[in-house]
Design a protein around this motif. Structure first.
Motif, PDB file in Angstrom:
ATOM      1  N   GLN A 217       0.834  -1.196   0.000  1.00 17.33           N
ATOM      2  CA  GLN A 217       0.000   0.000   0.000  1.00 17.33           C
ATOM      3  C   GLN A 217       0.871   1.249   0.000  1.00 17.33           C
TER       4      GLN A 217
ATOM      5  N   GLY B  10      -2.839   0.729  -4.060  1.00 17.65           N
ATOM      6  CA  GLY B  10      -2.092  -0.519  -4.046  1.00 17.65           C
ATOM      7  C   GLY B  10      -1.005  -0.459  -5.112  1.00 17.65           C
TER       8      GLY B  10
ATOM      9  N   ASN C   4      -1.382  -0.554  -9.128  1.00 14.89           N
ATOM     10  CA  ASN C   4      -2.746  -0.205  -9.515  1.00 14.89           C
ATOM     11  C   ASN C   4      -2.800   1.211 -10.064  1.00 14.89           C
TER      12      ASN C   4
ATOM     13  N   THR D  21      -7.384   3.458  -4.184  1.00 16.20           N
ATOM     14  CA  THR D  21      -8.314   2.740  -3.323  1.00 16.20           C
ATOM     15  C   THR D  21      -9.230   3.730  -2.615  1.00 16.20           C
TER      16      THR D  21
ATOM     17  N   SER E  13      -2.895  -2.517   5.043  1.00 16.05           N
ATOM     18  CA  SER E  13      -1.601  -3.191   5.045  1.00 16.05           C
ATOM     19  C   SER E  13      -1.524  -4.251   6.144  1.00 16.05           C
TER      20      SER E  13
ATOM     21  N   GLN F 140      -3.685  -7.262   5.190  1.00 14.56           N
ATOM     22  CA  GLN F 140      -3.158  -8.045   4.070  1.00 14.56           C
ATOM     23  C   GLN F 140      -1.755  -8.577   4.331  1.00 14.56           C
TER      24      GLN F 140
ATOM     25  N   THR G  82       1.061  -6.754   4.243  1.00 11.22           N
ATOM     26  CA  THR G  82       1.930  -6.154   3.225  1.00 11.22           C
ATOM     27  C   THR G  82       2.680  -4.971   3.814  1.00 11.22           C
TER      28      THR G  82
END
Length: 73
Positions: free
Chosen positions: A5, A18, A21, A25, A42, A45, A47
């Motif tokens: 992110q 993201g 992308n 978002t 984050s 997920q 990440t």
């Protein structure tokens, strides 16, 4: 694997995007709001979170995933 992110400038506002992308978002009024939202995504997920400054450069990062060097404790 889920994308990392990024908190990025978006005109006079801030956005959460993201990695990889084209679409954002979420768009927020403040950097703090964007950072809080991105941090929550984050964490969920597992990440990394990258926080950019107005110039687009990365100011800080926060790992919520599989850190190769976990702290001892």
């Amino acid at each position: 694997m889920m994308p990392n992110q990024h908190v990025v400038p978006h005109g006079d506002k801030w956005a959460v995007r993201g990695a990889g992308n084209d679409k954002v978002t979420r768009i927020t009024e403040t950097k703090r709001e964007a950072t809080d939202t991105a941090r929550q995504i984050s964490r969920n997920q597992g990440t990394e979170l990258f926080i950019h400054g107005r110039d687009g450069r990365i100011q800080s990062r926060d790992s919520h995933g599989n850190d190769p060097y976990p702290p001892r404790g």
